[in-house]
Design a protein around this motif. Structure first.
Motif, short mmCIF file in Angstrom:
data_model
loop_
_atom_site.label_atom_id
_atom_site.label_comp_id
_atom_site.label_asym_id
_atom_site.label_seq_id
_atom_site.Cartn_x
_atom_site.Cartn_y
_atom_site.Cartn_z
N CYS A 227 65.23 -21.23 -6.97
CA CYS A 227 64.97 -21.24 -8.42
C CYS A 227 64.05 -20.07 -8.80
N THR A 228 62.99 -19.89 -8.03
CA THR A 228 62.04 -18.81 -8.31
C THR A 228 62.71 -17.45 -8.23
N GLU A 229 63.54 -17.26 -7.22
CA GLU A 229 64.22 -15.97 -7.04
C GLU A 229 65.14 -15.65 -8.21
N HIS A 230 65.69 -16.68 -8.87
CA HIS A 230 66.64 -16.46 -9.96
C HIS A 230 66.04 -16.75 -11.34
N GLY A 231 64.72 -16.93 -11.38
CA GLY A 231 64.04 -17.08 -12.66
C GLY A 231 64.19 -18.41 -13.33
N HIS A 232 64.38 -19.49 -12.55
CA HIS A 232 64.51 -20.83 -13.12
C HIS A 232 63.32 -21.69 -12.71
N PRO A 233 62.89 -22.62 -13.57
CA PRO A 233 61.84 -23.57 -13.16
C PRO A 233 62.41 -24.63 -12.22
N ALA A 234 61.65 -25.02 -11.22
CA ALA A 234 62.05 -26.11 -10.33
C ALA A 234 61.24 -27.35 -10.71
N ASP A 235 61.88 -28.26 -11.40
CA ASP A 235 61.19 -29.42 -11.97
C ASP A 235 61.55 -30.67 -11.17
#
Length: 389
Positions: A227-235
């Protein structure tokens, strides 16, 4: 997005994962009707979600089209969200699948969710001429296209098994924020990678299995990193875990009831594996095995009381680091009426423990107790004054 505290996130939403699994000696028409009735019952009990599977062989998991089932279930329910659990993406052209899901989103007035996976049963893939070694790659190719289509993009893409030329959906989703998509994850990290790559929810199907449970930490780390690598939040609040449970008023009653269905699940496991399981000849022995070392596919079951279920879920939250939704693996563990009662006990006693539904009631009673001398004294004085007057 919730702020993670020092205490791992406890689930606040609950649902059922209905593959379904049915005894092959039963009436298949009645079994499917009971599944529809069950979803309506869950809606009435206040459950949040029901996920419906897709399978095409082996005789037990008899729903071939979760979309058809969801369309019928939506007309019987009011608020419960309905998900495909899961669509096997290698079996579908991406445009047609996305189109059906958007139609369902409108028919359900925004209650549909899409679950995505590579396909569970190798016998399904074999009948369609699909190489099981290719299924995860095919799923990744299809998922990329489906997600883009659902987000309103125009897609041109060519794989060795499908082609899209300026493909677009003619309907936007009913849900303003878009349709939630969850990717199935078991032991391998492939599902976590695909979910993290596209910023989708994670659906851990094997949380009840010792191997799958042990892999939760690693799968979440991979999901978080991707998620971090692709710019998404991991919730963690969007993370769903699936676990088998059967509840009754006493642990002894629950175990007796589970003897009804334990051997059905053993026969299913033996049929898929071609093996004879040595602990599968006696129902009580099978239940003991199921609650200790576990069954293939179905993992370790909690068979007992609501307190046992609460303890299991608390342990899962601690071990996993926290998650937002718990899904009960719907199994023929007991006769239909006993199974319905299990869901009722879960809704009555387990859900309020985690949602805090009775927190203010307990505080109000505590306040009344702490001030009882003052309150009762005033009441007695008022009664005495009225009598005097």
């Amino acid at each position: 997005m919730r702020v993670q505290t020092t205490r791992p996130l406890r689930p606040s939403r609950f649902g059922a994962f209905i593959a379904p699994w049915h005894d092959i000696n039963g009436n298949p028409s009645l079994q499917i009707r009971r599944d529809l009735d069950l979803v309506a019952h869950l809606d009435g009990l206040g459950f949040d979600e029901a996920w419906i599977g897709e399978h095409h062989s082996a005789g037990y998991e008899t729903i071939a089209s979760p979309e058809v089932f969801i369309a019928a279930a939506a007309e019987r329910t009011r608020r419960i969200r309905l998900g495909t659990g899961v669509n096997s993406l290698p079996y579908h052209h991406p445009l047609l699948l996305a189109d059906r899901i958007v139609q369902l989103d409108h028919q359900t007035m925004g209650r549909v969710m899409l679950g995505a996976g590579p396909g569970q049963l190798p016998s399904d893939a074999f009948m369609m001429g699909i190489d099981p070694m290719r299924q995860r790659d095919m799923m990744a190719e299809a998922l990329e296209a489906v997600v883009a289509l659902l987000r309103g993009e125009t897609v041109t893409r060519k794989a060795d098994w499908f082609r899209l030329d300026h493909a677009r959906l003619q309907l936007a989703p009913y849900q303003r924020g878009g349709i939630e998509v969850a990717v199935a994850s078991t032991v391998s990290p492939s599902g976590s990678v695909q979910a993290g790559r596209h910023g989708l929810s994670l659906l851990s199907l094997a949380a009840g299995d010792p191997g799958g449970f042990a892999a939760l930490d690693a799968n979440w780390r991979i999901y978080d990193q991707t998620c971090t690598e692709h710019g998404h939040p991991a919730d963690r609040d969007s993370w769903r875990l699936v676990v088998p449970l059967h509840l009754a008023e006493t642990a002894e009653q629950a175990r007796r009831e589970a003897e009804y269905g334990a051997l059905h699940l053993v026969r299913y496991s033996e049929g898929l594996s071609g093996m004879t399981l040595p602990w599968g000849t006696d129902a009580a022995t099978a239940v003991e095995r199921w609650t200790t070392e576990g069954f293939p596919t179905f993992g370790v079951a909690t068979i007992g009381t609501p307190d046992d279920a609460i303890a299991r879920i608390e342990a899962m939250a601690e071990r996993s680091g926290g998650f937002g939704t718990l899904l009960l693996m719907d199994l023929p563990a007991a006769a239909p009426e006993a199974k319905r009662r299990s869901y009722e006990l879960f809704a009555e006693y387990v859900i309020p423990h985690f949602t805090g539904a009775n927190r203010q009631r307990a505080a109000s009673l505590g306040w009344a107790h702490a001030n009882s001398e003052t309150f009762m004294g005033a009441m007695h004085a008022a009664v005495a004054a009225a009598c005097e007057k």
